[in-house]
Scaffold this motif. Structure first.
Motif, PDB file in Angstrom:
ATOM      1  N   PRO A  11       8.924  13.641   9.337  1.00 15.24           N
ATOM      2  CA  PRO A  11       8.188  12.554   9.978  1.00 15.24           C
ATOM      3  C   PRO A  11       8.565  11.278   9.245  1.00 15.24           C
ATOM      4  CG  PRO A  11       6.701  13.963   8.689  1.00 15.24           C
ATOM      5  CD  PRO A  11       8.109  14.405   8.419  1.00 15.24           C
ATOM      6  N   LEU A  12       9.215  10.385   9.944  1.00 18.13           N
ATOM      7  CA  LEU A  12       9.678   9.151   9.293  1.00 18.13           C
ATOM      8  C   LEU A  12       8.470   8.396   8.777  1.00 18.13           C
ATOM      9  CD1 LEU A  12      12.386   7.819   8.858  1.00 18.13           C
ATOM     10  CD2 LEU A  12      11.958   6.415  10.875  1.00 18.13           C
ATOM     11  N   TRP A  13       7.398   8.494   9.557  1.00 19.65           N
ATOM     12  CA  TRP A  13       6.188   7.736   9.240  1.00 19.65           C
ATOM     13  C   TRP A  13       5.197   8.687   8.591  1.00 19.65           C
ATOM     14  CZ3 TRP A  13       5.541   2.525  10.349  1.00 19.65           C
ATOM     15  CH2 TRP A  13       4.267   2.012  10.054  1.00 19.65           C
ATOM     16  N   LYS A  14       5.141   8.687   7.261  1.00 19.12           N
ATOM     17  CA  LYS A  14       4.191   9.587   6.598  1.00 19.12           C
ATOM     18  C   LYS A  14       3.186   8.732   5.852  1.00 19.12           C
ATOM     19  CE  LYS A  14       3.906  13.606   3.670  1.00 19.12           C
ATOM     20  NZ  LYS A  14       4.109  13.674   2.244  1.00 19.12           N
ATOM     21  N   TRP A  15       1.944   8.829   6.291  1.00 19.38           N
ATOM     22  CA  TRP A  15       0.928   7.914   5.777  1.00 19.38           C
ATOM     23  C   TRP A  15       0.793   7.981   4.260  1.00 19.38           C
ATOM     24  CZ3 TRP A  15      -0.738   3.662   7.493  1.00 19.38           C
ATOM     25  CH2 TRP A  15      -0.846   3.432   8.876  1.00 19.38           C
ATOM     26  N   GLU A  16       0.851   9.183   3.714  1.00 15.90           N
ATOM     27  CA  GLU A  16       0.582   9.306   2.283  1.00 15.90           C
ATOM     28  C   GLU A  16       1.622   8.545   1.472  1.00 15.90           C
ATOM     29  OE1 GLU A  16      -0.018  13.236   0.923  1.00 15.90           O
ATOM     30  OE2 GLU A  16      -0.520  12.550  -1.090  1.00 15.90           O
ATOM     31  N   THR A  17       2.899   8.730   1.826  1.00 12.24           N
ATOM     32  CA  THR A  17       3.951   8.042   1.095  1.00 12.24           C
ATOM     33  C   THR A  17       3.855   6.536   1.297  1.00 12.24           C
ATOM     34  OG1 THR A  17       5.253   9.937   1.763  1.00 12.24           O
ATOM     35  CG2 THR A  17       6.405   8.184   0.610  1.00 12.24           C
ATOM     36  N   ILE A  18       3.619   6.160   2.550  1.00 11.82           N
ATOM     37  CA  ILE A  18       3.534   4.730   2.841  1.00 11.82           C
ATOM     38  C   ILE A  18       2.397   4.090   2.066  1.00 11.82           C
ATOM     39  CG2 ILE A  18       2.977   3.087   4.661  1.00 11.82           C
ATOM     40  CD1 ILE A  18       4.550   4.927   6.555  1.00 11.82           C
ATOM     41  N   THR A  19       1.258   4.792   2.030  1.00 11.69           N
ATOM     42  CA  THR A  19       0.121   4.234   1.310  1.00 11.69           C
ATOM     43  C   THR A  19       0.446   4.069  -0.163  1.00 11.69           C
ATOM     44  OG1 THR A  19      -1.274   5.425   2.842  1.00 11.69           O
ATOM     45  CG2 THR A  19      -2.327   4.524   0.900  1.00 11.69           C
ATOM     46  N   THR A  20       1.042   5.112  -0.742  1.00 10.24           N
ATOM     47  CA  THR A  20       1.331   5.055  -2.168  1.00 10.24           C
ATOM     48  C   THR A  20       2.237   3.874  -2.480  1.00 10.24           C
ATOM     49  OG1 THR A  20       1.317   7.448  -2.096  1.00 10.24           O
ATOM     50  CG2 THR A  20       2.089   6.424  -4.124  1.00 10.24           C
ATOM     51  N   VAL A  21       3.324   3.760  -1.734  1.00  7.97           N
ATOM     52  CA  VAL A  21       4.308   2.748  -2.088  1.00  7.97           C
ATOM     53  C   VAL A  21       3.900   1.366  -1.587  1.00  7.97           C
ATOM     54  CG1 VAL A  21       6.712   2.054  -1.853  1.00  7.97           C
ATOM     55  CG2 VAL A  21       6.126   4.468  -2.104  1.00  7.97           C
ATOM     56  N   ALA A  22       3.584   1.287  -0.295  1.00  6.48           N
ATOM     57  CA  ALA A  22       3.375  -0.047   0.276  1.00  6.48           C
ATOM     58  C   ALA A  22       2.007  -0.613  -0.080  1.00  6.48           C
ATOM     59  CB  ALA A  22       3.553   0.013   1.790  1.00  6.48           C
ATOM     60  N   PHE A  23       0.973   0.207   0.126  1.00  9.55           N
ATOM     61  CA  PHE A  23      -0.377  -0.347  -0.052  1.00  9.55           C
ATOM     62  C   PHE A  23      -0.815  -0.353  -1.497  1.00  9.55           C
ATOM     63  CE2 PHE A  23      -1.313   1.322   4.453  1.00  9.55           C
ATOM     64  CZ  PHE A  23      -0.588   0.270   4.972  1.00  9.55           C
ATOM     65  N   LEU A  24      -0.481   0.701  -2.225  1.00  6.88           N
ATOM     66  CA  LEU A  24      -1.068   0.822  -3.556  1.00  6.88           C
ATOM     67  C   LEU A  24      -0.136   0.358  -4.665  1.00  6.88           C
ATOM     68  CD1 LEU A  24      -2.977   4.194  -3.179  1.00  6.88           C
ATOM     69  CD2 LEU A  24      -3.771   1.871  -2.838  1.00  6.88           C
ATOM     70  N   THR A  25       1.131   0.122  -4.354  1.00  8.50           N
ATOM     71  CA  THR A  25       2.026  -0.376  -5.387  1.00  8.50           C
ATOM     72  C   THR A  25       2.503  -1.784  -5.065  1.00  8.50           C
ATOM     73  OG1 THR A  25       2.782   1.882  -5.662  1.00  8.50           O
ATOM     74  CG2 THR A  25       4.039   0.172  -6.776  1.00  8.50           C
ATOM     75  N   MET A  26       3.092  -1.945  -3.871  1.00  5.18           N
ATOM     76  CA  MET A  26       3.720  -3.227  -3.559  1.00  5.18           C
ATOM     77  C   MET A  26       2.693  -4.314  -3.264  1.00  5.18           C
ATOM     78  SD  MET A  26       6.852  -3.021  -4.100  1.00  5.18           S
ATOM     79  CE  MET A  26       7.732  -4.330  -3.263  1.00  5.18           C
ATOM     80  N   MET A  27       1.660  -3.984  -2.514  1.00  2.63           N
ATOM     81  CA  MET A  27       0.690  -5.029  -2.197  1.00  2.63           C
ATOM     82  C   MET A  27       0.000  -5.587  -3.434  1.00  2.63           C
ATOM     83  SD  MET A  27      -0.586  -4.062   1.637  1.00  2.63           S
ATOM     84  CE  MET A  27      -2.115  -4.925   1.578  1.00  2.63           C
ATOM     85  N   PRO A  28      -0.424  -4.732  -4.364  1.00  6.32           N
ATOM     86  CA  PRO A  28      -0.960  -5.305  -5.610  1.00  6.32           C
ATOM     87  C   PRO A  28       0.042  -6.193  -6.317  1.00  6.32           C
ATOM     88  CG  PRO A  28      -1.546  -3.001  -5.468  1.00  6.32           C
ATOM     89  CD  PRO A  28      -0.643  -3.272  -4.301  1.00  6.32           C
ATOM     90  N   LEU A  29       1.311  -5.790  -6.334  1.00  4.92           N
ATOM     91  CA  LEU A  29       2.311  -6.641  -6.979  1.00  4.92           C
ATOM     92  C   LEU A  29       2.413  -7.971  -6.246  1.00  4.92           C
ATOM     93  CD1 LEU A  29       5.144  -4.096  -7.864  1.00  4.92           C
ATOM     94  CD2 LEU A  29       3.549  -5.242  -9.410  1.00  4.92           C
ATOM     95  N   GLY A  30       2.348  -7.893  -4.912  1.00  2.07           N
ATOM     96  CA  GLY A  30       2.401  -9.118  -4.128  1.00  2.07           C
ATOM     97  C   GLY A  30       1.231 -10.027  -4.446  1.00  2.07           C
TER      98      GLY A  30
END
Ligand code: HEA
Ligand code: HEA
Ligand code: CUA
Ligand SMILES: [Cu+2]
Lengths: 340, 199, 648
Positions: C57-76
């Protein structure tokens, strides 16, 4: 140090010690002990308690005296005597606690070693835990598997514990014995019951949503009673739906009048027929599917929390019996809310 | 400085330097201490699945590590430790050319290491989710790879600044500190290589 | 790290941004667009790599959340508010000023508390206020739990919600209240006590602070993710690796909080080692500084282990690795060893700074030198060293190698010795003193009595046979709160009352302070003392439902806990009211000797006009004419230069 404060020190210390002793003796700190191991553990418990009462009394005495004798108004502007330390005193309050904790350690280590020894000819039991049920298997008794732990008074039992999924923990407060069950290695525990009766078996390791209800019983019998119970239990039996229902711990989540269970985590199974109708499936196919693949249909209002691993745990023949049993007993058709 | 003058200036009074160690160097050493512990936790995980769990064979049948290629890679990384040292001694002597050459060489070697590592991942024939052996292999080397990446970033900054005319014989902490980190990354690799590939 | 020194004065400062300038200059407006931008970049990265690796599944919520929401957004977010501005311009080779322009230093209005600020005093206040915010949330969760537990059966929280609340309660209290509020107090006080103008790395300090709200929001966001994180604050696998993916919110929250701790600790260590005022030898440092010195060493060395343990859990979840999966060669107990190798030292991370506060409060209010100063400092170091050798006492019944039990029992017991030294030395400090029963001193007495009880219950637990009975029951819950509430929280309260005049420039209300103390003390004991009993008697922890025979006790506990909660209202009322309209505080209301009391309340923006000269020990109460330090303005007149030279 004035004479008055020394007197105060002694009085406060005595009062604090007496109070703590009353608290220690008057309250029922530990449930009634029902095993040899437990008796030894209780000895350590009281040994530590006396030391702790003494330590607490001393601290309370000094603290209380300081507050009573040396208190001045907030706007006082003098200083106390410039005492920087006292080497001898410091050595004493390093040495005495060191001796005390060493004593506690030695007593604890001896008791621990003693508690690792079983009486001759122990019963061996394999304990299996799974979300959220216990199974006790008796290799010495034709491998019979029972939902409760049956024991014989005065004869040790050697438990070999293993989890089938996450970590659980086996605890019987009256035996004072506890041990985690791991999915990848066996753990061991020895219990030598000294009282007949029924005691709760409690899971103490957070193992999922049914953790609080993951309980069964340890039943200690007289040697004769145990022997005759085991002969009965090891006779080949008709597959009983009720026995499987109990052994798999369905009752911890489900109410079913026929099985006298009252769990509330899952739907009340007395109303199975009503649920099946709501789901639009024939009753026995619905029940079978609900056990093998609980996620396939979620009862409205319920969470998808029924363990998914019953398909591995229940053999096909058993499953037939269980389904037949549920179909027979879950007949109420009045509309009923599944959960909550 | 009189009390009067003090009220007039707009910055803090210069702090008293109570240790011979430079604050930034000390900070880097402490950071490295905590990095070592992070690696320590990964090695502990390796210890558990390998020594405590004691599987019959390690690596499991059918799993091979390219020890030779990784060995060459090791040599590259170790050499880069010397070049970064060369860069530092150059600027201490005041030689900007040496500094620039040293940093660029180091950067390129680090990059080579990282790329080799990625190619190794692609060709190794197993994936982190295959078993515990693969897990520890990828995670330990991956953790190290991440550190190489950080080291390269720091070195990259130093390189950019070296070409923009910063640093001098007296002011070279900006080279020294990434250098210390780079040495740490190298030494750590030797430990990782020894435990993961060879032992 | 920090600046490398070059010429060129700093950029212009003064006039703030106008209009569209807000979008480019650091602040919340910039964070508003940078946060989603970074999130989108993270999303792109995940999708790219998953596409590259042919993951299904290209779109996997768990991975996306970990990387995009919980890592990159805080950095942003951090980049947006300007945490990285300096380093970014350094990285691209811009010249950096020799001495920076201090445009981000200090607070002139309340707005300055809501931006990246490099002043350790501002950061200290930011820390304390933020952590008390999370204390309220964590405490309200506890109230929810107690409401549920007031009767057997499930009333307000289903088992899922209950587990989430327990885990979030502990996670917030530990990682966002106790640990950072000590860091906050120390942030304010330590540089002042050392005679330093600021911390060694002010920008790193600001970054450490801003990681906290991120960690807190991550924890709280976990409630909205599927499954929450319901495996307790210990997050043991297989529970954590098989739970729904809300669990990563716990792991990531811990990572952010841990990163913040490590950076602060590193900053403290460097500050204490390199920035002490002249004459401030190690043996002249106040014990609060000693305590933070040892704590910081613990943090730097131990915290990476919890980072590691949470990485493994996340990898097992997101990358399907097998650290803890027995069916593929993983080892379940490995997690517990790694986790406790941090989390036992962590309990001392949550206690040692409190010990430091106690030494200050007790010596100043009893008007006597700390009894056995050197042994007090050495016992801190002893606890530090011993603290690393006891982790497996949390695993006595976990099924670990049996031979580990007795050694771990012995080391755990031995910790009573240095701790006892501290307790007895404080008592001796009080003895024959002239005790002024201020609120902070009351809390110190509460601390001593309650912490001794909690420590003694720790001795029960350290004894393996007793622990076998008590482990994972309410006895543990009682121990936790006696040491953490009766211990750490009481010291935090004491510290807040003690330094409140220094931090705010105003005095608090003593009468309300005393009321707060007595309500808390009574509520606390009524809440947590009975837990010892029901625990030994058979009530396991982490259950929403329990045997009916515990109903009476639990009802009593719940009612008492509401009293305890309400007592906190008195505290907040006192603090807020006094901060706004309390009487102005003199520079040294307690007549203390340490350096922070030599400057005005609140201290001037750069702490000292010139670095002071330390001439003696920090606790010379009762020694006629003794000084700990002299300010420069005085050295000119009062102390002859030669004398200063000699005393160094
Ligand atoms: C501030 C935090 C803090 C502190 C300081 C301590 C201090 C101690 N703790 Fe505690 N502990 C926790 C926080 C803390 N603990 C938490 C949060 C848990 C639960 C984690 C979880 O599972 O969720 C826990 C759990 C825990 C366990 C595991 C129980 C279990 O899960 O089965 C054990 C077992 O040994 C233990 C022991 C001790 C000991 C021996 C001390 C010692 O350091 C205490 C020393 C102090 C004294 C003894 C009192 C003063 C001394 C004297 C007056 C001298 C004279 C004394 C004698 C002669 C005895 N603790
Ligand atoms: C670190 C410090 C800390 C602190 C300060 C507290 C504070 C409190 N804790 Fe907590 N607790 C832990 C750390 C802490 N706890 C840990 C580590 C665990 C183990 C978790 C696990 O098993 O994983 C735990 C677990 C735990 C449990 C056991 C859960 C279980 O095992 O099932 C309970 C149950 O009663 C509990 C209760 C309380 C209460 C009543 C307070 C009170 O003191 C809170 C008081 C504060 C407030 C209430 C907030 C402020 C007040 C107001 C805003 C006033 C208005 C409110 C009202 C009047 C209602 N805690
Ligand atoms: Cu099984 Cu809890
Ligand atoms: Cu511990």
């Amino acid at each position: 140090m004035t004479r008055r404060s020394v007197l105060q020190l002694i009085v406060i210390g005595a009062v604090a010690g007496a109070l703590a002793t009353v608290v220690a003796l008057a309250l029922p700190w530990l449930p009634h002990v029902a095993s040899k191991e437990g008796e030894r553990i209780d000895f350590v418990f009281w040994f530590v308690t006396w030391i702790c009462i003494a330590v607490f009394a001393i601290v309370a005495a000094v603290l209380g005296t300081a507050l009573l004798s040396f208190r001045v108004p907030l706007d006082d502007d003098q200083d106390g005597p410039p005492i920087h330390g006292h080497t001898k005193l410091e050595i004493w309050w390093t040495a005495i606690p060191a001796v005390l904790v060493t004593a506690i350690s030695i007593v604890s280590a001896v008791v621990l070693a003693e508690n690792g020894k079983a009486t001759a000819n122990p019963i061996r039991v394999n304990v299996y835990a799974q979300q959220f049920a216990w199974t006790f298997q008796y290799p010495g008794y034709k491998n019979v598997s029972l939902p409760n732990l049956y024991l014989e008074k005065g004869r040790s039992v050697e438990l070999t514990l293993r989890s089938r999924d996450v970590i659980h923990s086996f605890w019987v407060p009256q035996f004072r014995q506890k041990q985690d069950l791991l999915p990848d290695q066996d753990t061991k525990l020895i219990i030598t019951p000294t009282l007949t009766g029924e005691f709760p078996v409690i899971c103490t390791e957070l193992c999922g949503l049914g953790h609080a209800v993951m309980r069964t019983r340890a039943i200690v019998m007289t040697p004769d009673g145990f022997a005759s119970y085991m002969t009965k239990a090891t006779k080949p039996q008709k597959l009983s739906g009720l026995a499987i229902f109990a052994a798999q711990g369905c009752g911890s989540c489900h109410t079913l009048s026929a099985a006298k269970s009252s769990g509330v985590t899952g739907p009340d199974l007395d109303y199975l027929a009503a649920y099946a109708k709501r789901a639009g499936k024939p009753l026995d196919a619905f029940v079978r599917e609900s056990i093998l693949a609980p996620g396939a249909y979620i009862e409205p209002g319920c969470a998808n929390t029924m363990p998914p691993n019953f398909k591995e745990l229940i053999q096909p023949k058993q499953l037939d019996a269980l389904v037949a049993y549920l179909v027979k007993n879950g007949t109420k058709t009045t509309a009923h809310k599944g959960c909550g | 400085m009189t009390a009067h003058a003090a009220t007039e200036h707009h910055g803090p009074p210069p702090a008293h330097q109570s240790s011979r160690v430079d604050a930034r160097v000390l900070g880097m050493f402490l950071f490295i201490a905590s990095e070592i512990m992070l690696f320590g936790s990964f090695f502990t995980a390796l210890f558990f699945v390998r020594v405590v769990k004691a599987p019959p064979e390690w690596p499991p049948a059918g799993f091979h590590l390219p020890i030779l290629v990784a060995g060459i890679n090791t040599a590259i990384l170790v050499t880069s430790s010397f070049t970064v040292h060369w860069a530092l001694t150059s600027i201490k002597r005041g030689s900007r050319r040496g500094l620039q050459a040293g940093l660029v060489l180091t950067f390129l070697m680090g990059l080579t290491f990282l790329i080799t590592q990625m190619i190794e991942y692609a060709r190794i024939g197993f994936a982190p989710h295959d078993n515990a052996f693969a897990t520890t292999f990828f995670c330990l080397t991956g953790l190290h790879g991440a550190h190489v990446f950080v080291g390269l970033t720091l070195l990259g900054m130093a390189t950019v600044r070296a070409f923009r005319g910063h640093y001098s014989a007296d002011h070279h902490h900006g080279v020294e500190i990434p250098g210390i980190y780079w040495h740490f990354v190298d030494v750590m690799w030797i430990v990782v290589y020894a435990t993961v590939y060879i032992l | 790290m920090t600046a490398v020194t070059e010429a060129h004065p700093g950029a212009a400062h003064g006039a703030g941004p106008r209009g569209w300038g807000h979008l480019r200059s650091p602040g919340f407006v910039r964070a508003l667009w940078m946060t989603p931008l970074f999130g989108a970049i993270g999303l792109g990265l995940v999708l790219f790599f998953r596409w590259l690796g042919h993951y299904d599944p290209l779109w996997k919520w768990e991975t996306i959340t970990t990387v995009a929401f919980l890592t990159m957004m805080p950095l942003g977010f951090l980049a947006g508010i300007g945490s990285f501005d300096y380093w970014a311009s350094y990285a691209i080779g811009r010249p950096t000023p020799e001495h920076e322009d201090h445009s981000s230093h200090g607070a002139k209005s309340w707005r300055d508390y809501f931006r990246v600020n490099t002043d350790h005093k501002v950061i200290g206040v930011q820390y304390v206020v933020t952590t008390f915010f999370f204390f309220v949330i964590g405490g309200l969760m506890a109230m929810l739990m107690r409401a549920e537990l007031a009767q057997p059966g499930t009333q307000y929280l289903n088992p899922q919600a209950f587990n989430d609340v327990v885990s979030a309660h502990a996670g917030l209290m530990i990682f966002l209240f106790i640990i950072p509020s000590f860091a906050g107090l120390a942030n304010f006080v330590v540089p002042l006590m050392l005679g330093a103008p600021d911390m060694a790395f002010p920008r790193l300090n600001a970054l450490s602070y801003w990681l906290l709200p991120i960690a807190g929001v991550t924890f709280l966001a976990g409630f909205f993710a599927p499954g929450g994180f319901g495996c307790g604050w210990t997050n043991y696998p297989p529970c954590s690796t098989s739970a729904p993916w809300g669990n990563i919110f716990f792991s990531m929250g811990v990572q952010w909080a841990g990163a913040s701790s490590i950076m602060t600790a590193l900053n403290f260590l460097v500050t204490i080692i390199t920035m002490r005022a002249p004459g401030m030898t190690f043996w002249r440092m106040p014990l609060l500084v000693w305590a933070n010195f040892t704590t910081s060493m613990l943090v730097v060395v131990a915290t990476p282990f919890i980072a590691g343990s949470q990485f493994f859990v996340m990898f097992d979840r997101v990358m399907h690795t097998h650290f803890f999966d027995p069916s593929h060669g993983g080892y379940v107990l490995g997690y517990q060893h790694i986790f406790w190798f941090y989390s036992h030292p962590a309990v001392y991370i949550m206690m040692l700074p409190g010990f430091g506060i106690m030494s200050e409060v007790i010596a100043v209010n009893a008007r006597k030198p700390v009894f056995g100063y050197r042994l007090m400092a050495l016992s801190l170091l002893a606890i530090l060293v011993l603290g690393f050798s006891v982790w497996a006492h949390h695993m006595f019944v976990a099924g670990m190698a049996p031979w580990l039990r007795v050694p771990m029992m012995v080391t755990s017991m031995i910790i009573a010795v240095p701790t006892g030294i501290k307790i007895f030395s404080w008592l001796a400090t009080m003895w024959a003193g002239r005790i002024r029963l201020t609120t902070s001193f009351l809390f110190a007495c509460g601390f001593i009595s309650m912490f001794v009880l909690g420590g003694l219950s720790g001795i029960y637990l350290a004894s393996v046979p007793i622990d076998i009975q008590a482990s994972d029951t309410y006895f543990i819950v009682a121990h936790i709160h006696y040491v953490l509430f009766g211990g750490s929280v009481f010291t935090i309260f004491a510290g807040i009352y003690f330094w409140f005049p220094k931090m705010t420039g105003r005095m608090y209300d003593e009468r309300l302070g005393r009321l707060h103390f007595w309500l808390t003390f009574i509520g606390f004991n009524a809440t947590f003392f009975p837990m010892h009993l029901i625990g030994l008697d058979g009530m396991p922890r982490r259950v929403a439902d329990y045997a009916p025979r515990f109903a009476d006790f639990n009802l009593f506990i719940s009612l008492a806990s509401f009293l305890l909660g309400a007592s906190t209202l008195v505290f907040f009322y006192n603090m807020i009211k006094s901060w706004r309209s309390g009487p102005p505080a003199p520079a040294n209301p307690w007549r203390a000797l340490t350096l922070e009391w030599l400057v005005s309340s609140p201290p001037p923006i750069f702490n000292f006009d010139a670095i002071p000269q330390v001439v003696g020990g920090p606790y010379e109460y009762g020694v006629p004419g003794a000084r700990h330090a002299v300010l420069e303005s005085e050295t000119m007149h009062a102390v002859e230069p030669e004398e200063v030279e000699k005393s160094e």
